[in-house]
Design an enzyme around this catalytic site. Structure first.
Site, PDB file in Angstrom:
ATOM      1  CE1 TYR A 142      -2.495   5.014  -1.923  1.00 36.34           C
ATOM      2  CE2 TYR A 142      -3.435   4.273   0.146  1.00 36.34           C
ATOM      3  CZ  TYR A 142      -2.749   5.219  -0.588  1.00 36.34           C
ATOM      4  OH  TYR A 142      -2.323   6.368   0.027  1.00 36.34           O
ATOM      5  CG  ASP A 174      -0.030  -3.244   2.154  1.00 35.14           C
ATOM      6  OD1 ASP A 174      -0.415  -3.201   3.337  1.00 35.14           O
ATOM      7  OD2 ASP A 174      -0.154  -2.287   1.359  1.00 35.14           O
ATOM      8  CE  LYS A 202      -5.765   1.319   6.095  1.00 31.96           C
ATOM      9  NZ  LYS A 202      -5.958   2.735   5.874  1.00 31.96           N
TER      10      LYS A 202
HETATM   11  N1  PMP Z   1      -1.614  -0.316   2.288  1.00 29.58           N
HETATM   12  C1  PMP Z   1      -2.931  -0.547   2.162  1.00 29.58           C
HETATM   13  C2  PMP Z   1      -3.406  -1.893   1.707  1.00 29.58           C
HETATM   14  C3  PMP Z   1      -3.845   0.467   2.462  1.00 29.58           C
HETATM   15  O1  PMP Z   1      -5.157   0.244   2.307  1.00 29.58           O
HETATM   16  C4  PMP Z   1      -3.369   1.716   2.905  1.00 29.58           C
HETATM   17  C5  PMP Z   1      -4.308   2.863   3.275  1.00 29.58           C
HETATM   18  N2  PMP Z   1      -5.614   2.727   2.996  1.00 29.58           N
HETATM   19  C6  PMP Z   1      -1.991   1.911   3.016  1.00 29.58           C
HETATM   20  C7  PMP Z   1      -1.140   0.869   2.706  1.00 29.58           C
HETATM   21  C8  PMP Z   1      -1.428   3.221   3.461  1.00 29.58           C
HETATM   22  O2  PMP Z   1      -1.634   3.414   4.798  1.00 29.58           O
HETATM   23  P1  PMP Z   1      -1.615   4.884   5.420  1.00 29.58           P
HETATM   24  O3  PMP Z   1      -2.812   5.601   4.916  1.00 29.58           O
HETATM   25  O4  PMP Z   1      -1.616   4.636   6.909  1.00 29.58           O
HETATM   26  O5  PMP Z   1      -0.355   5.528   4.983  1.00 29.58           O
END
Ligand code: PMP
Length: 432
Positions: free
Chosen positions: A138, A240, A268
């Site tokens: 994700y 990411d 985060k």
């Molecule tokens: N990349 C990863 C690996 C994530 O786990 C997440 C959210 N869990 C995101 C991107 C998206 O981040 P956000 O919810 O702050 O938009």
């Protein structure tokens, strides 16, 4: 959770499902939280929990850390938004440049924005449209990457040529067609994808350790191999690190595995609980933004309140020395293996830094498709078991890794291990 249940009904009148994000409601019902302090949180029923959810891995510094509270208090009195640059962003960017070994930084407000920017920058720089990702990862909820996030077995296609499966309704097929995916930890599969689509990928985006599939660490040489493949093809390697950044190590996965990508996405834990995102890159990858040929923008980017929190968080709280605490906690969490084995419950524990997970499977998970072997009921029951015994592990147990914090006590994590042992004993030998 009587109060949470009744509050959900009240909230549903104006908030769909009673929540502000669909992922705040994990079955059987959302738990409404009132406050947090250090490693603990309290819900609106007054239940106390050791927090191993930590807001999907954000609160690795612990709740209401005094240094973050003080920084926010100071800044809020001086105004919180101007949409003009302030003096807080520079020290944060300098710290990120040191941690992640990449010289150029821009800010945003979420992980979604960071990966969106990474796709935009990669496409602009290469003049290409397609993106290669890993099956079962994700990267946020924008259109370019909501593909094959948790594909069903019936739709996922053959392992050597995984189908591109839309993760949501409302996603035009044209976006889906621009994304290809390959299994994690399989360099040959990535090699094949580049060979079959030469010169077509703007970038390959990878979570350097998968954290939405339990915790899956990269095999030795895998990330370096991907970098070689990307560069041989003229495409960019994007990490990411929304979840791995600030958690796996001081310098995230880049430090832990020693491979520096062209672009890295952060969010985060960066803002210590304030909405925050960042994208960092090499001079070359960020070249179009540096020269003003490509706009990277947003009203709240580099917001002074967020930056004040991030500055205290990065410079004064999540220091290199603070990370030693995770090794101490992991030494206790390592016992998860033994307590499951003792009762004959197939399980593996994995951890690195603040992240970890117990997988209810005999062999460790190595890629997304391995998850299909796990009976969903077991991790769901394990999650509820912990919740009802004072430990708030991240919901969606089969997917979500846990996150500890620098202020978790030995007793906090021992509670998780003790609960797990009781769980293992009970499910392998249920009362008649
Ligand atoms: N990349 C990863 C690996 C994530 O786990 C997440 C959210 N869990 C995101 C991107 C998206 O981040 P956000 O919810 O702050 O938009």
């Amino acid at each position: 959770h009587a109060r949470s249940l009744s509050y959900r009904e009240e909230a549903k009148r104006v908030l769909p499902g009673g929540v502000s994000s669909s992922w705040q409601s994990w079955p059987p019902h959302p738990i409404y939280v009132r406050r947090g302090l250090g490693s603990l949180i309290w819900d609106i029923d007054g239940n106390e929990y050791v927090d191993l959810h930590n807001g999907y891995g954000v609160m690795v510094m612990g709740h209401a850390h005094p240094k973050v509270v003080e920084a926010v208090r100071r800044r809020v009195q001086e105004g919180t938004h101007f949409a003009q640059p302030t003096e807080e962003a520079l020290p944060v960017a300098e710290n990120l440049a040191e941690r992640y070994r990449l010289p150029q930084w821009r800010f945003g407000n979420s992980g979604t924005e960071a990966t969106l920017d990474a796709c935009r920058i990669s496409r602009a720089l290469t003049g290409r449209k397609k993106i290669l990702k890993i099956e079962g990862t994700y990267h946020g909820h924008h259109d370019s990457l909501m593909v094959s996030v948790f594909p069903d077995q019936e739709k996922a296609g053959p392992r050597d040529h995984p189908a591109s499966v839309p993760q949501t309704l409302g996603l035009p097929q044209e976006f889906v067609d621009l994304v290809l995916n390959v299994p994690f930890n399989d360099l040959e599969a990535a090699k094949r994808a580049f060979a079959e689509h030469p010169g077509e990928f703007a970038c390959m985006i990878v979570e350097p350790a998968m954290t939405n599939c339990g915790l899956v660490l990269p095999d030795a040489g895998y990330l370096a191999g991907l970098k070689e493949l990307c560069h041989a093809d003229g495409s960019l390697l994007v990490f990411d690190e929304v979840k791995t950044g600030f958690t796996l190590a001081w310098g995230g996965a880049i430090e832990a595995f020693g491979v520096v990508p062209d672009l890295v996405c952060l969010a985060k834990a960066l803002g210590a609980g304030l909405p925050c995102g960042a994208i960092g890159g090499t001079e070359e990858a960020m070249g179009m933004v540096i020269r003003g040929e490509l706009d990277q923008q947003g009203t709240f980017n580099g917001n002074p309140l967020t930056m004040a929190a991030a500055k205290a968080n990065l410079l004064d709280v999540l220091t290199p020395a603070a990370y030693a605490r995770f090794d101490e906690l992991n030494a206790l969490l390592a016992n998860c293996d033994e307590v499951c084995a003792k009762h004959g419950l197939p399980a593996n524990v994995k951890f690195l830094g603040a992240k970890g997970s117990v997988e209810f499977r005999r062999e460790p998970i190595h890629e997304y498709r391995d998850l299909w072997d796990i009976d969903d009921r077991v991790p769901q029951l394990a999650w509820l078991w912990q919740l009802n015994r004072g430990v708030f592990k991240s919901p969606g147990s089969k997917w979500e890794s846990w996150t500890t914090s620098i202020v978790h006590s030995d007793d906090d994590v021992q509670r998780y291990v003790d609960n797990l042992e009781e769980f293992a004993a009970t499910v392998t030998n249920p009362p008649a």
